[in-house]
Design an enzyme around this catalytic site. Structure first.
Site, mmCIF file in Angstrom:
data_model
loop_
_atom_site.group_PDB
_atom_site.id
_atom_site.type_symbol
_atom_site.label_atom_id
_atom_site.label_comp_id
_atom_site.label_asym_id
_atom_site.label_seq_id
_atom_site.Cartn_x
_atom_site.Cartn_y
_atom_site.Cartn_z
ATOM 1 N N GLU A 199 3.900 42.582 4.303
ATOM 2 C CA GLU A 199 4.875 43.426 3.625
ATOM 3 C C GLU A 199 4.431 44.882 3.535
ATOM 4 O O GLU A 199 3.258 45.193 3.361
ATOM 5 C CB GLU A 199 5.143 42.896 2.213
ATOM 6 C CG GLU A 199 5.376 41.402 2.120
ATOM 7 C CD GLU A 199 6.547 40.891 2.935
ATOM 8 O OE1 GLU A 199 7.302 41.715 3.492
ATOM 9 O OE2 GLU A 199 6.709 39.666 3.046
ATOM 10 N N GLU A 206 17.185 34.606 2.108
ATOM 11 C CA GLU A 206 15.740 34.456 2.273
ATOM 12 C C GLU A 206 15.120 34.910 0.953
ATOM 13 O O GLU A 206 15.103 36.099 0.643
ATOM 14 C CB GLU A 206 15.237 35.298 3.438
ATOM 15 C CG GLU A 206 13.756 35.103 3.725
ATOM 16 C CD GLU A 206 13.245 36.038 4.808
ATOM 17 O OE1 GLU A 206 12.090 35.850 5.220
ATOM 18 O OE2 GLU A 206 13.975 36.957 5.225
#
Length: 276
Positions: free
Chosen positions: A57, A46
């Site tokens: 994030e 990924e």
């Protein structure tokens, strides 16, 4: 298996999906890290395409994205990096919809999806894309034979979850905890229930957010996951190498060892078949 066959990565037991940020700290280093992760047992890469507002994030990956952007990583540089990857595993682009929408000389995701397919990308994870607004990206991915992986969170309603399961291809990304990415010491208590709610579907189920050790990987696959997704633990390793001015080869060795630990842990969570 071809690089575009993402679901096949889950055919031979629990899959290890490994996330790194493209260009952190350089494209050349990222390519070396990917080779090491695959050597360690990674089944799917990924590869994060840096975006200036990475809302999903935590601090670890936000800092990595900043390092990559400061080093000059762009969507075109990202595609160049993907095209240079030699590893025979699927590469999934993880990014945010604004980057895809604004790429090229016309609005919409089709231009980037086309370029990504040519470079060798197998699919996309776009965490800020609402499922009800995913039509243009789904159509572009379908036109080029790419997968679009949806993220099911603990807060996702049952109706929306079923909609995502109907539309996701390749695998479904199960967000193992509420909040942002980041390594944790324990598997969330919500993970078994999250997986139980998905057992009626045949699509592979991979759990991410917080996985950082082989023991955690074992717990997750023992709870019914078909794979584990690991990101922040790798990115922390890269960050430590940057801070200590370690050469990429040294960091790559650490990543290889960590991937091997995670892959072995994931395998331990699955009972061995009985021999008659």
């Amino acid at each position: 298996m071809t690089r575009s066959d993402l679901a096949a990565a889950f055919d031979d037991g629990p899959a290890l999906v490994s996330y790194v940020v493209a260009g952190d700290p350089t494209p050349a280093a990222t390519a070396e890290y990917i080779d090491a992760l695959v050597d360690g047992g990674t089944d799917v890469i990924e590869l994060g395409l840096p975006f200036s507002e990475p809302v999903a994030e935590g601090t670890t990956i936000q800092n990595a994205i900043k390092r990559a952007l400061d080093a000059g990583m762009t969507p075109d540089a990202y595609l160049d990096l993907v095209a240079r990857i030699d590893a025979d595993v699927p590469v999934v682009c993880m990014t945010y919809y604004n980057l895809l929408f604004q790429y090229g000389d016309r609005a919409g995701p089709a231009a980037f999806v086309s370029a990504a397919a040519e470079a060798g990308v197998s699919g996309f994870v776009v965490p800020d894309l609402p499922v009800d607004e995913s039509g243009p990206l789904r159509e572009a991915c379908r036109a080029h034979g790419l997968d679009l992986v949806f993220v099911v969170a603990p807060t996702t309603t049952a109706d929306r979850r079923e909609r995502m399961l109907d539309l996701t291809t390749g695998f479904v990304y199960v967000q193992g905890r509420v909040g942002t990415t980041g390594a944790r010491e324990e598997v969330s208590a919500a993970t078994p229930d999250a997986l139980a709610a998905l057992q009626h579907t045949d699509i592979p189920k991979a759990v991410g957010f917080g996985v950082s050790s082989g023991e955690q990987a074992r717990e997750i696959t023992a709870s019914g996951a078909d794979g584990v997704i690991v990101g922040s633990a790798y990115v922390d390793t890269v960050a430590d190498g940057v801070a200590d001015d370690d050469p990429p080869s040294v960091v790559a060795d650490r990543l290889r060892d960590l991937a091997a630990e995670l892959k072995a842990g994931a395998a331990r969570g699955v009972p061995e078949p009985e021999h008659k």
